[in-house]
Design a protein around this motif. Structure first.
Motif, short mmCIF file in Angstrom:
data_model
loop_
_atom_site.label_atom_id
_atom_site.label_comp_id
_atom_site.label_asym_id
_atom_site.label_seq_id
_atom_site.Cartn_x
_atom_site.Cartn_y
_atom_site.Cartn_z
N GLN A 1 0.78 -7.21 -5.61
CA GLN A 1 0.01 -5.85 -6.05
C GLN A 1 0.19 -4.64 -5.30
O GLN A 1 0.56 -4.67 -4.06
N VAL A 2 0.53 -3.44 -5.92
CA VAL A 2 0.49 -2.30 -5.50
C VAL A 2 -0.67 -1.59 -5.16
O VAL A 2 -1.25 -1.29 -6.44
N ASN A 3 -1.18 -1.16 -4.27
CA ASN A 3 -2.69 -0.26 -3.85
C ASN A 3 -2.03 1.13 -3.83
O ASN A 3 -1.40 1.29 -2.81
N VAL A 4 -2.36 1.94 -4.58
CA VAL A 4 -2.27 3.39 -4.47
C VAL A 4 -3.59 3.91 -3.71
O VAL A 4 -4.70 3.92 -4.29
N ARG A 5 -3.26 4.71 -2.55
CA ARG A 5 -4.30 5.40 -1.79
C ARG A 5 -3.95 6.94 -1.69
O ARG A 5 -3.23 7.13 -1.15
N VAL B 1 -6.99 2.45 -4.44
CA VAL B 1 -7.90 2.17 -3.29
C VAL B 1 -8.88 3.29 -2.97
O VAL B 1 -8.50 4.53 -3.05
N THR B 2 -10.17 3.02 -2.71
CA THR B 2 -11.23 4.22 -2.79
C THR B 2 -12.12 3.77 -1.63
O THR B 2 -12.18 2.61 -1.14
N THR C 1 0.82 -1.34 0.14
CA THR C 1 -0.09 -0.01 0.13
C THR C 1 1.03 1.19 -0.19
O THR C 1 1.70 1.52 0.95
N VAL C 2 0.71 2.04 -0.90
CA VAL C 2 1.53 3.30 -1.22
C VAL C 2 0.40 4.43 -1.01
O VAL C 2 -0.49 4.55 -1.63
N ALA C 3 0.46 5.39 0.18
CA ALA C 3 -0.40 6.23 0.47
C ALA C 3 0.29 7.56 0.03
O ALA C 3 1.45 7.72 0.22
N VAL C 4 -0.56 8.49 -0.87
CA VAL C 4 -0.19 9.66 -1.05
C VAL C 4 -1.02 10.89 -0.39
O VAL C 4 -2.16 10.85 -0.48
N GLN C 5 -0.39 11.75 0.54
CA GLN C 5 -1.09 12.70 1.00
C GLN C 5 -1.17 14.14 0.09
O GLN C 5 -0.26 14.13 -0.87
N ASP C 6 -2.11 15.06 0.27
CA ASP C 6 -2.20 15.92 -0.47
C ASP C 6 -0.99 17.12 -0.37
O ASP C 6 -0.69 17.76 -1.38
N ASP C 7 -0.07 16.91 0.56
CA ASP C 7 1.18 17.59 0.34
C ASP C 7 2.26 17.23 -0.36
O ASP C 7 3.47 17.47 -0.34
#
Length: 139
Positions: free
Chosen positions: A100-104, A132-133, A64-70
């Motif tokens: 598998q890579v899940n982008v959040r 991921v939604t 899981t790769v999480a991306v924040q707004d900053d």
């Protein structure tokens, strides 16, 4: 329909089978000639099957790769930089089976940042990249 020349003057009820026999003989000859041509096959040496049961590799947990707004990035909830992300993607791409890579992406994150993460993953050889939604609960 043929008419008889006899004295009765009615129609003759016999079927003329000569044309039917001629057509059937022609078809028989055609099939006798073409049937051996259709059975000619290309010889191919097929591999032999091994019926021993293989051990299937254990499924790997997704990344899981999480991306924040900053623009900050997190690899399984661990903060990483873009360079670390590239190196980890290249290491994970060498594994078999590939995880598998899940982008959040955060709701307010610009798509350009999320797209950069997806392109980085694909450039390093990752084949399974998804998003991921959260389901809309207003219905």
């Amino acid at each position: 329909m043929a008419f008889s020349s006899g004295g009765s003057g009615g129609a003759m009820a016999d079927i003329n089978v000569t044309p039917l026999v001629d057509v059937m003989l022609v078809l028989l000859i055609i099939f006798m000639i073409t049937a051996p041509l259709m059975t000619h096959k290309v010889k191919v040496d097929l591999p032999e099957a091994n019926l021993e049961k293989k051990q299937e590799p254990l499924p790997t947990p997704p990344i899981t790769v999480a991306v924040q707004d900053d623009g900050s990035l997190f690899w399984n909830d661990e903060p990483v930089t873009k360079e670390m992300l590239e190196s980890r993607f290249s290491v994970e791409a060498q594994k078999t089976p590939q995880p598998q890579v899940n982008v959040r992406g955060d709701k307010t994150t610009k798509y350009r940042i999320v797209n950069d993460v997806v392109k980085t993953a694909q450039a390093q050889g990752m084949r399974k990249v998804g998003f991921v939604t959260v389901r809309d609960r207003s219905n």
